[in-house]
Motif scaffolding. Structure first.
Motif, PDB file in Angstrom:
ATOM      1  N   GLU A  72       0.787  -1.181   0.026  1.00  0.00           N
ATOM      2  CA  GLU A  72       0.004   0.022   0.039  1.00  0.00           C
ATOM      3  C   GLU A  72       0.961   1.215   0.000  1.00  0.00           C
ATOM      4  N   ASN A  73       1.840   1.022  -0.755  1.00  0.00           N
ATOM      5  CA  ASN A  73       3.074   2.224  -0.870  1.00  0.00           C
ATOM      6  C   ASN A  73       2.791   2.980  -2.200  1.00  0.00           C
ATOM      7  N   ALA A  74       2.512   4.041  -2.412  1.00  0.00           N
ATOM      8  CA  ALA A  74       2.164   4.729  -3.491  1.00  0.00           C
ATOM      9  C   ALA A  74       3.404   4.927  -4.245  1.00  0.00           C
ATOM     10  N   GLY A  75       4.360   5.436  -3.435  1.00  0.00           N
ATOM     11  CA  GLY A  75       5.749   5.453  -4.053  1.00  0.00           C
ATOM     12  C   GLY A  75       6.158   4.490  -4.811  1.00  0.00           C
ATOM     13  N   PHE A  76       6.084   3.210  -4.057  1.00  0.00           N
ATOM     14  CA  PHE A  76       6.541   2.019  -4.760  1.00  0.00           C
ATOM     15  C   PHE A  76       5.753   1.740  -6.117  1.00  0.00           C
ATOM     16  N   ALA A  77       4.425   1.942  -5.937  1.00  0.00           N
ATOM     17  CA  ALA A  77       3.730   1.584  -7.037  1.00  0.00           C
ATOM     18  C   ALA A  77       4.059   2.647  -8.265  1.00  0.00           C
ATOM     19  N   GLU A  78       4.366   3.827  -7.987  1.00  0.00           N
ATOM     20  CA  GLU A  78       5.002   4.806  -8.809  1.00  0.00           C
ATOM     21  C   GLU A  78       6.417   4.173  -9.488  1.00  0.00           C
ATOM     22  N   ALA A  79       7.026   3.737  -8.480  1.00  0.00           N
ATOM     23  CA  ALA A  79       8.581   3.391  -9.003  1.00  0.00           C
ATOM     24  C   ALA A  79       8.442   2.233  -9.737  1.00  0.00           C
ATOM     25  N   VAL A  80       7.607   1.448  -9.746  1.00  0.00           N
ATOM     26  CA  VAL A  80       7.477  -0.038 -10.753  1.00  0.00           C
ATOM     27  C   VAL A  80       6.824   0.671 -11.835  1.00  0.00           C
ATOM     28  N   ILE A  81       5.938   1.552 -11.923  1.00  0.00           N
ATOM     29  CA  ILE A  81       5.246   1.943 -13.143  1.00  0.00           C
ATOM     30  C   ILE A  81       6.440   2.843 -14.065  1.00  0.00           C
ATOM     31  N   GLY A  82       7.143   3.607 -13.198  1.00  0.00           N
ATOM     32  CA  GLY A  82       8.225   4.373 -13.996  1.00  0.00           C
ATOM     33  C   GLY A  82       9.217   3.489 -14.362  1.00  0.00           C
ATOM     34  N   ALA A  83       9.673   2.285 -13.840  1.00  0.00           N
ATOM     35  CA  ALA A  83      10.443   1.402 -14.422  1.00  0.00           C
ATOM     36  C   ALA A  83      10.134   0.683 -15.763  1.00  0.00           C
ATOM     37  N   GLY A  84       8.742   0.761 -16.246  1.00  0.00           N
ATOM     38  CA  GLY A  84       8.098   0.229 -17.050  1.00  0.00           C
ATOM     39  C   GLY A  84       7.376  -1.036 -17.064  1.00  0.00           C
ATOM     40  N   LEU A  85       7.239  -1.305 -15.733  1.00  0.00           N
ATOM     41  CA  LEU A  85       6.547  -2.642 -15.402  1.00  0.00           C
ATOM     42  C   LEU A  85       5.000  -2.350 -15.047  1.00  0.00           C
ATOM     43  N   THR A  86       4.303  -3.459 -15.289  1.00  0.00           N
ATOM     44  CA  THR A  86       3.160  -3.661 -14.977  1.00  0.00           C
ATOM     45  C   THR A  86       3.034  -3.733 -13.205  1.00  0.00           C
ATOM     46  N   TRP A  87       2.102  -2.897 -12.641  1.00  0.00           N
ATOM     47  CA  TRP A  87       1.829  -2.909 -11.283  1.00  0.00           C
ATOM     48  C   TRP A  87       0.626  -3.420 -11.073  1.00  0.00           C
ATOM     49  N   ILE A  88       0.498  -4.424 -10.463  1.00  0.00           N
ATOM     50  CA  ILE A  88      -0.598  -5.631 -10.341  1.00  0.00           C
ATOM     51  C   ILE A  88      -1.178  -4.874  -8.952  1.00  0.00           C
ATOM     52  N   GLY A  89      -1.979  -3.853  -9.051  1.00  0.00           N
ATOM     53  CA  GLY A  89      -2.578  -3.084  -8.041  1.00  0.00           C
ATOM     54  C   GLY A  89      -3.348  -2.167  -8.534  1.00  0.00           C
ATOM     55  N   PRO A  90      -3.986  -1.229  -7.496  1.00  0.00           N
ATOM     56  CA  PRO A  90      -4.459   0.075  -7.942  1.00  0.00           C
ATOM     57  C   PRO A  90      -3.592   1.126  -8.233  1.00  0.00           C
ATOM     58  N   SER A  91      -4.159   2.050  -8.886  1.00  0.00           N
ATOM     59  CA  SER A  91      -3.282   3.419  -9.121  1.00  0.00           C
ATOM     60  C   SER A  91      -2.448   3.919  -7.965  1.00  0.00           C
ATOM     61  N   PRO A  92      -1.323   4.442  -8.241  1.00  0.00           N
ATOM     62  CA  PRO A  92      -0.494   5.080  -6.971  1.00  0.00           C
ATOM     63  C   PRO A  92      -1.562   6.130  -6.376  1.00  0.00           C
ATOM     64  N   GLU A  93      -2.323   6.891  -7.326  1.00  0.00           N
ATOM     65  CA  GLU A  93      -3.218   7.940  -6.610  1.00  0.00           C
ATOM     66  C   GLU A  93      -4.325   7.389  -5.800  1.00  0.00           C
ATOM     67  N   ALA A  94      -4.952   6.058  -6.299  1.00  0.00           N
ATOM     68  CA  ALA A  94      -5.792   5.742  -5.341  1.00  0.00           C
ATOM     69  C   ALA A  94      -5.133   5.077  -4.126  1.00  0.00           C
ATOM     70  N   ILE A  95      -4.133   4.553  -4.192  1.00  0.00           N
ATOM     71  CA  ILE A  95      -3.435   4.091  -2.943  1.00  0.00           C
ATOM     72  C   ILE A  95      -3.049   5.199  -1.805  1.00  0.00           C
ATOM     73  N   ARG A  96      -2.562   6.299  -2.593  1.00  0.00           N
ATOM     74  CA  ARG A  96      -2.465   7.391  -1.731  1.00  0.00           C
ATOM     75  C   ARG A  96      -3.400   8.014  -1.110  1.00  0.00           C
TER      76      ARG A  96
END
Length: 591
Positions: free
Chosen positions: A86-110
């Motif tokens: 539930e760490n929005a920063g991690f989700a953003e880092a995953v997406i920023g690395a070009g990977l698929t994040w299996i979870g809600p958007s960083p904004e929704a998590i935040r």
């Protein structure tokens, strides 16, 4: 999506690895040193070391996790639950690395992961609420002011917390300061952030939640409800689905509010909207968990829906497969099998599992992260496995649960099995006319006397490893081996590889606090569990009375206070803050 990095450990990492196999996906496990031989490591297609044992340098280290993703060629990341899920920063880092994040958007998590902004969303969605602070409280003084205005009890909650960590209930004004400090400490250790807010605490409520699935196209369904009222220290022990003994109006209110909150937050993924149901029937929004829940299997068993597979589909951009809310077709219980000693107040019990044998028969599912020989480390959560029992209705599920719990066998560490076996016989839980339990039932109403487990661990497994260099077909490789193995090798007279120096003695035995001696002398203040000393509450030389809190210990992400065994002067502190102590180890003397 081709290869999924599982940024987690234990039973949930095993669960996700198996879901990947079912979906035809490759999986990548990661592990701390103490987890090198853990079950989840072998369950995945391949595994990579994170190097270290502390959560901050392993499963919470974003750079290391992304490094493994790059090295392994993973193109997606599943965070499981806990840690960075539930760490929005991690989700953003995953997406920023070009990977698929299996979870809600960083904004929704935040927005939803922060319990303060989640309340604001709930207000806009029209969900029912109890009184709470307008934002984070910066000090214990602010928490006290809220209590003076709204009355006791109050709950101090980590804004980015979950799973009962960073949550303290205050019933007396004199407890506010220490409760606030403890909530902040637990939140920082478990989630990396210490902001807390305050709200009125509803006494003796039920805890009911709605499992939600939402796709990226605006479709939202509630897959079912769960009752999670059987808790200790605000952490769930037993859950069931669907939540029993709710009125049609209460169920509709929960369904409607859960979907409204998710739509208001533009949520996409699997999530859980949690509510409290007061003794008078009032429903109040509690929080949103923007991840897969520990108790998700009971929803799967009662609906036939694989929630992890649905997470994969949603992350891939697919639409939900239902136009209406799926209906439950059975009744299920989940019993969390934690390494905790019921007879010692559910104290954590790290150690080594010497035997592990599960039940069989109709309606039985066992999701485990351990097996015989597994190390249960004090650095991480106490959950070993989950026993899920399903029946055609609640009473059949209870009958099967009694049989399954009787057959379940775990040795080497204390577990909560004695509690589970007792609770499925308790009339408050098994009644056919209503549910007599509530979130504090264990502390206030549970009358069973369960003795301390004689197998309660007295050692602290540290998972220390050493690296030696070997040649394999002419190729030079670094191989990590358990330090205890090499030490034992040396003590037995075996030849130790060059560059390896045996330890002087067993890990953690540097001082009297590191080992558990025999009978305690009257003046010895001893630890009632293995763990790390967080802080001393009194200074050496201070006078204490019997029963006064003296020192705070932490194990498996939970804090507990050790109280003075007698009145006197605190003297000869043996274990400083940050030091590790075994169960029964001497912390100090009270003369």
């Amino acid at each position: 999506m081709r290869k999924v990095l599982i940024a987690n450990r234990g039973e949930i990492a095993v669960r996700i690895a198996r879901a990947c196999e079912d979906a035809g996906l490759e999986s990548v496990a990661v592990y701390a040193d103490v987890d090198a031989d853990a079950m989840h490591v072998g369950a995945a297609t391949e595994a990579y070391s994170l190097g270290g044992n502390a959560p901050s340098e392993t499963y919470l280290d974003v750079a290391k996790l992304l490094g493994v993703a790059a090295a392994s060629g993973a193109d997606a990341v599943h965070p499981g639950y806990g840690f960075l899920s539930e760490n929005a920063g991690f989700a953003e880092a995953v997406i920023g690395a070009g990977l698929t994040w299996i979870g809600p958007s960083p904004e929704a998590i935040r927005q939803l992961g922060n319990k303060i902004t989640a309340r604001e969303i709930a207000v806009r969605a029209g969900a029912p609420l109890v009184a709470g602070s307008d934002g984070p409280v910066d000090s214990a003084a602010e928490a006290r002011a809220f209590a003076e205005e709204h009355g006791l009890p109050i709950a101090i909650k980590a804004a980015f917390g979950g799973g009962g960590r960073g949550l303290k209930v205050v019933r007396e004004m004199g407890q506010v300061e220490e409760a606030f400090d403890s909530a902040v400490r637990e939140a920082v250790v478990a989630f990396g952030r210490g902001e807390c807010f305050v709200e009125r605490y509803l006494d003796r409520p039920r805890h009911v939640e709605a499992q939600v699935l939402a796709d990226q196209h605006g479709n939202v369904v509630v897959v079912g409800t769960r009752d999670c009222s059987l808790q200790r220290r605000h952490q769930k022990l037993v859950e069931e689905a669907p939540a029993p003994f709710l009125t049609e109006g209460q169920t509709r209110q929960i369904y409607d509010a859960a979907k409204a909150v998710c739509r208001e937050a533009s949520y996409a993924g699997a999530g859980t909207v949690e509510f409290l149901v007061a003794a008078d029937g009032t429903v109040a929004f509690l929080e949103v968990n923007t991840r897969l829940q520990v108790e998700h299997p009971i929803t799967e068993e009662t609906t036939g829906i694989d929630l992890v597979q649905e997470q994969f589909r949603i992350a891939a951009g697919e639409r939900l497969r239902w136009d209406a809310d799926p209906s439950p077709r059975a009744h299920a219980f989940e019993f969390r099998l934690n390494a905790e000693d019921v007879g010692r107040g559910f104290l954590p019990s790290p150690g080594t599992v010497t035997a592990f044998s599960g039940p069989t028969g109709p309606g039985i599912r066992l999701d485990s992260g351990v097996r015989a020989g597994s190390v249960v480390a004090p650095q991480f959560d106490s959950l070993l496995a989950k026993l899920i029992v399903t029946g055609a209705d609640r009473q059949q599920a209870l009958r099967r649960a009694r049989r399954a719990l009787a057959e379940m066998q775990i040795s080497g560490v204390a577990t909560v099995l004695p509690f589970h076996r007792a609770v499925v016989e308790a009339s408050d839980f098994t009644s056919e006319t209503g549910l007599g339990i509530h979130t504090r039932w264990i502390e206030t109403d549970f009358a069973e006397t369960i003795g301390a487990d004689p197998e309660f661990g007295t050692s602290v497994p540290d998972g220390a490893r050493r690296t030696i260099t070997v040649d394999v077909d002419g190729r030079r490789l670094a191989v990590g081996l358990p330090a205890a193995l090499l030490d034992g090798w040396a003590r037995s007279g075996g030849q130790v590889p060059a560059g390896v120096t045996p330890a002087a003695g067993p890990s953690g035995a540097e001082n009297d606090g590191g080992t558990a001696a025999g009978a305690a002398a009257p003046g010895e203040l001893r630890a009632d569990m293995a763990g790390t000393v967080v802080k001393w509450l009194v200074e050496p030389g201070a006078e204490v009375a019997a029963g006064d809190p003296v020192v705070v210990l932490e194990a498996m992400k939970m804090e507990t206070q050790v109280t003075a065994q007698r009145s006197g002067t605190l003297d000869d502190v043996r274990v400083d803050a940050g030091g590790v102590v075994a169960a029964g180890g001497v912390l100090a003397l009270i003369s």
